[in-house]
Design an enzyme around this catalytic site. Structure first.
Site, PDB file in Angstrom:
ATOM      1  N   GLU A 245      26.854  55.119  34.357  1.00 24.03           N
ATOM      2  CA  GLU A 245      28.270  55.346  34.640  1.00 24.03           C
ATOM      3  C   GLU A 245      28.441  56.779  35.120  1.00 24.03           C
ATOM      4  O   GLU A 245      28.031  57.714  34.437  1.00 24.03           O
ATOM      5  CB  GLU A 245      29.127  55.099  33.396  1.00 24.03           C
ATOM      6  CG  GLU A 245      30.605  55.426  33.579  1.00 24.03           C
ATOM      7  CD  GLU A 245      31.230  54.721  34.764  1.00 24.03           C
ATOM      8  OE1 GLU A 245      31.770  55.418  35.654  1.00 24.03           O
ATOM      9  OE2 GLU A 245      31.172  53.471  34.803  1.00 24.03           O
TER      10      GLU A 245
ATOM     11  N   GLY B 282      34.742  52.201  31.035  1.00 24.66           N
ATOM     12  CA  GLY B 282      35.851  51.254  30.981  1.00 24.66           C
ATOM     13  C   GLY B 282      36.365  50.823  32.332  1.00 24.66           C
ATOM     14  O   GLY B 282      37.086  49.832  32.431  1.00 24.66           O
ATOM     15  N   GLY B 283      36.025  51.566  33.388  1.00 25.25           N
ATOM     16  CA  GLY B 283      36.404  51.154  34.738  1.00 25.25           C
ATOM     17  C   GLY B 283      37.883  51.268  35.027  1.00 25.25           C
ATOM     18  O   GLY B 283      38.647  51.937  34.315  1.00 25.25           O
ATOM     19  N   THR B 284      38.299  50.583  36.085  1.00 24.68           N
ATOM     20  CA  THR B 284      39.672  50.677  36.575  1.00 24.68           C
ATOM     21  C   THR B 284      40.681  50.249  35.530  1.00 24.68           C
ATOM     22  O   THR B 284      41.677  50.934  35.291  1.00 24.68           O
ATOM     23  CB  THR B 284      39.837  49.820  37.841  1.00 24.68           C
ATOM     24  OG1 THR B 284      38.982  50.332  38.872  1.00 24.68           O
ATOM     25  CG2 THR B 284      41.277  49.847  38.329  1.00 24.68           C
ATOM     26  N   CYS B 285      40.460  49.113  34.887  1.00 25.63           N
ATOM     27  CA  CYS B 285      41.449  48.554  33.956  1.00 25.63           C
ATOM     28  C   CYS B 285      41.809  49.552  32.863  1.00 25.63           C
ATOM     29  O   CYS B 285      42.982  49.819  32.609  1.00 25.63           O
ATOM     30  CB  CYS B 285      40.927  47.262  33.342  1.00 25.63           C
ATOM     31  SG  CYS B 285      42.023  46.566  32.080  1.00 25.63           S
TER      32      CYS B 285
ATOM     33  N   HIS C  22      60.734  24.853  20.642  1.00 28.56           N
ATOM     34  CA  HIS C  22      62.035  25.402  21.018  1.00 28.56           C
ATOM     35  C   HIS C  22      62.382  26.535  20.052  1.00 28.56           C
ATOM     36  O   HIS C  22      62.137  26.429  18.856  1.00 28.56           O
ATOM     37  CB  HIS C  22      63.112  24.317  20.940  1.00 28.56           C
ATOM     38  CG  HIS C  22      64.499  24.858  21.133  1.00 28.56           C
ATOM     39  ND1 HIS C  22      65.023  25.102  22.380  1.00 28.56           N
ATOM     40  CD2 HIS C  22      65.447  25.228  20.230  1.00 28.56           C
ATOM     41  CE1 HIS C  22      66.253  25.583  22.238  1.00 28.56           C
ATOM     42  NE2 HIS C  22      66.535  25.662  20.936  1.00 28.56           N
TER      43      HIS C  22
END
Length: 459
Positions: A34, A39-42, A441
């Site tokens: 890395e 963790g990347g983009t998210c 409901h």
């Protein structure tokens, strides 16, 4: 000296860490590389910080409407943008730390920080380290695309990444790009109190959606005071004393709009241009997207591409599913394929849009006989009780097979309610099966059987 591994994972985004976990559990020695943020983009610039900001914007919007619910709050509502940003930063930091801690504690995994570049199909260099493995998995993600529009190099602009660093309120935010990222930022900053203008080159917002969805979203945004300029045929930029002048139209309306800040939200591009893919022989298309087959294998045996860089999905959930496909095929003897994946996603304006399968427009292009049903959210008890009745539900089905082809729920809870339809489609059930379900409901989902009961032949 070359370090040997059973597998190398490049990128610690959504797919990479989970894949590393499966591979190490299978007894492999794995390296994960890395170069920036775990963790990347998210985690860092996408879902987690932006949806945290959306939540803050919703709180401000609800506070302004408090009198509608019989609640008295002093006016005007004050927005602390430093606190808003700090909250989003905390959510991202915690998630990123959790990912990194998990990886560094994983048996059989070597975590390497640095910039990976191919030297051959099975060899990668990271600074002064040379790594070799018979299996290499690319999970390198993407970034904002900056087209060569007139004057773009002469002005300051924001992207979906840099706008997260703002801790002040823009006087006037001009959002260039009327699709998912741009619309989310447009609404949240309007709710924070900024003047906002959306500039879209095409004739309508989010052109991939049905026209009625696009128009309803435009009405929702315009109703909150957001200016929308579609058919912006001459987008360009010039420095201005008050910020940036954005050229909008050469033929009608005000020819330009002046913003204190400009957000460019005109697409994404894969992070593949500095991996030296050519040294490995990995084929890419004109945009730099890695070409993969239905199992996510690249043009080179032993190399796979997962997530945003492969062009087969631009979402966190599709990236994670890429991991599931690769892991199942390699480790479980399965034969899972990307083409089996049912497309589903959401647009996180308020109210959100939940989508699955084909649009009505796409279904009509197939030439098959269709059934269509549409109901406004004003008919949903839960929406009425919350006083959030904007939007509608629409379902499209095949008249012969009775299978649901696609659905859109634009309305409160639409991002959650859509899963009732998505799950039935994924199971291959016909629509009468869902029509005779007995939903709880009061929920948004309870109207789905009613909508299905009203399916009629498409005109």
């Amino acid at each position: 000296m070359t370090e040997s591994f059973d597998a190398i994972v490049v990128g610690a985004g959504q797919a990479g860490p989970s894949l590393a976990g499966r591979l190490t559990k299978a007894g492999m020695q794995v390296a994960i590389i890395e170069r920036k943020l775990f963790g990347g983009t998210c985690v860092n610039t996408g879902c987690m910080p932006t949806k945290t900001l959306v939540a803050s914007a919703y709180a401000a919007h609800l506070a302004r409407r408090s009198a509608d619910f019989g609640v008295s709050i002093e006016s005007p509502i004050a927005i602390d943008m430093k606190r808003v940003r700090a909250r989003a930063d905390t959510v991202s930091t915690n998630a990123r730390t959790n990912v990194e801690t998990w990886l560094r504690g994983m048996d059989g995994l070597t975590v390497i920080e640095g910039h990976a570049r191919f030297e051959s199909p099975d060899t990668i260099r990271v600074d002064d380290r040379v790594l070799q493995a018979p299996r290499i998995f690319l999970n390198v993600g993407g970034r904002a695309s900056i087209p060569d529009m007139p004057g773009v190099g002469t002005v300051s602009y924001l992207t979906n990444t840099s706008i997260l660093q703002l801790d002040m309120l823009p006087r006037h935010l001009v959002v260039v790009g009327g699709s998912y990222i741009g619309l989310e930022f447009a609404q949240m900053y309007r709710r924070f109190g900024a003047q906002v203008t959306i500039v879209e080159r095409g004739p309508r917002l989010i052109a991939r959606e049905d026209e009625d969805v696009s128009e309803a979203i435009r009405d929702i945004l315009a109703g909150e005071g957001i200016a929308v300029r579609t058919n912006a045929t001459c987008i360009g930029f010039k420095p201005h004393a008050d910020g940036v002048a954005v050229d909008v139209d050469c033929t009608s309306g005000d020819p330009f709009v002046v913003g204190s800040h400009v957000l460019l939200a005109v697409g994404r591009r894969p992070n593949t241009d500095d991996l030296d893919l050519d040294r490995a022989g990995v084929a890419v298309d004109a945009r730099g997207t890695i070409i993969v087959d239905d199992t996510l294998a690249t043009s080179v045996p032993g190399i796979w591409a997962l997530g945003d860089c492969n062009g087969r999905g631009a979402f966190t959930h599709t990236a994670y599913n890429d991991y599931e496909i690769v892991a199942a095929n390699l480790l479980d003897g399965a034969s899972r394929r990307v083409s089996d994946r049912l497309p589903g996603y959401a647009l996180y304006i308020d109210p959100p849009l939940g989508r699955v399968g084909m649009t009505e427009m796409e279904a009509r292009r197939t030439g098959r006989p269709l059934l269509v049903s549409k109901r406004p959210m004003t008919r949903v008890g839960r929406a009425i009780e919350k006083d959030e009745t904007k939007g509608f539900m629409k379902i499209v089905a095949d008249a012969d097979t009775k299978k649901i082809l696609g659905a859109a729920i634009l309305g409160t809870g639409g991002d959650e309610a859509i899963h009732g339809i998505l799950d039935m489609m994924n199971a291959g059930a016909d629509y009468p099966t869902l029509q005779w379900a007995v939903p709880i409901h009061p929920t948004v989902s309870e109207l789905i059987p009613t909508v299905l009961g009203d399916l009629t032949p498409a005109a």
